[in-house]
Design an enzyme around this catalytic site. Structure first.
Site, mmCIF file in Angstrom:
data_model
loop_
_atom_site.group_PDB
_atom_site.id
_atom_site.type_symbol
_atom_site.label_atom_id
_atom_site.label_comp_id
_atom_site.label_asym_id
_atom_site.label_seq_id
_atom_site.Cartn_x
_atom_site.Cartn_y
_atom_site.Cartn_z
ATOM 1 C CG ASN A 9 -0.398 1.451 3.291
ATOM 2 O OD1 ASN A 9 -0.334 1.546 4.263
ATOM 3 N ND2 ASN A 9 -1.221 2.089 2.545
ATOM 4 C CE LYS A 11 -3.665 -0.363 1.458
ATOM 5 N NZ LYS A 11 -4.787 -0.338 0.622
ATOM 6 C CG HIS A 96 -3.902 5.292 1.639
ATOM 7 N ND1 HIS A 96 -5.082 4.701 1.591
ATOM 8 C CD2 HIS A 96 -3.014 4.715 1.032
ATOM 9 C CE1 HIS A 96 -4.946 3.519 0.596
ATOM 10 N NE2 HIS A 96 -3.744 3.549 0.432
ATOM 11 C CD GLU A 98 -7.147 1.917 2.326
ATOM 12 O OE1 GLU A 98 -7.134 0.936 1.499
ATOM 13 O OE2 GLU A 98 -6.279 1.661 3.214
ATOM 14 C CD GLU A 168 -4.004 6.139 -2.407
ATOM 15 O OE1 GLU A 168 -3.948 5.134 -1.961
ATOM 16 O OE2 GLU A 168 -4.660 7.232 -2.253
ATOM 17 N N GLY A 174 -7.250 -2.616 -4.344
ATOM 18 C CA GLY A 174 -8.038 -3.829 -3.841
ATOM 19 C C GLY A 174 -9.332 -4.476 -4.697
ATOM 20 C CB SER A 214 -3.886 -3.251 -7.978
ATOM 21 O OG SER A 214 -4.828 -3.207 -7.216
#
Length: 251
Positions: A9, A11, A96, A98, A168, A174, A214
């Protein structure tokens, strides 16, 4: 049998020319390495057409990072599932963390996106997962169950069989924190159990569930060795060919 998959991904990273070069590099590395899993790169909308032209689709799958929840019309700035499919992409990341956090995507919105993706023969990589507060207060199983049920359980068994799930742990994206292989395995097994309750053991056993928190070359082999972890949805490490291939080679 369910597939092992490593999906990158990207991003909001790389210019078009940088993205094409990275895609070519990954494509060449895969041709040389003969991966033991399916490998996919999910790239920004602007990159889809030139990347599709630059890679061998028999070696490397291509996906978008999102699509709209409408077929077409007066939705300035949106990109429909049909548009994504017309580029040659065959995957799309949906839900996702985000997108849920920054853009307010709800289960209702995601049901529409999933339906349109499937209608256009795109394979959704559907993301689920809890934030740190939910992990710490013990509600994480309930949260993830709700995301699966509310986002996907309107589907027929046949359509659900086309979904790839990505777990996730949002607290491990991150942040430098990583769920242990045991935590990942426990959650993946729980998700598979939730699917089995609705669609039966055979469909649950055939659903690929990726880990998306991660994952790096240093921990991929330990994660992928777990029986319910079928690969990874890779963020930062997907932006360097050597790191990405280090994860692919964990299979």
């Amino acid at each position: 049998m369910r597939k092992n998959i490593v999906a990158g991904n990207w991003k909001m990273n790389t210019t078009v020319s940088e993205g094409v070069e990275l895609a070519k590099e990954v494509n060449a590395a895969l041709k040389a390495a003969k991966a033991n899993c399916d490998v996919v790169i999910c790239v920004p909308f602007t990159h889809l057409c030139p990347v599709a032209a630059a890679i061998d689709a028999t070696v490397l799958g291509l996906g978008a990072e999102n699509c709209a929840d409408h077929k077409s019309g007066a939705y300035t700035g949106e990109v429909s599932a049909a548009m994504v499919a017309s580029t040659g992409a065959n995957y799309v990341i949906l839900g996702h963390s985000e997108r849920r956090q920054y853009y307010g995507e709800t289960s209702e919105t995601l049901r529409e996106k999933v339906a349109l993706a499937l209608e256009n023969n795109l394979k959704p990589i559907f993301c689920i997962g809890e934030v740190l507060e939910e992990r710490e207060n013990g509600t994480f199983n309930e949260v993830v169950r709700c995301q699966v049920e509310e986002g996907l359980f309107n589907l027929s068994a046949e359509d659900f069989g086309k979904i790839v799930l990505a777990y996730e742990p949002v607290w491990a994206i991150g942040t430098g924190k990583t769920a242990t292989a045991e935590q990942a395995e426990d959650m993946h097994a729980f998700i598979r159990g939730v699917i089995a309750e609705k669609y039966g053991k055979e469909i649950a056993d055939n659903t690929s569930i990726l880990y998306g928190g991660s994952c790096k070359p240093s921990n991929a082999a330990e994660l992928f060795a777990k029986p319910n972890v079928d690969g990874g949805l890779i963020g930062g490490a997907a932006l360097k060919c050597a790191d990405f291939m280090g994860i692919v080679s964990a299979f």
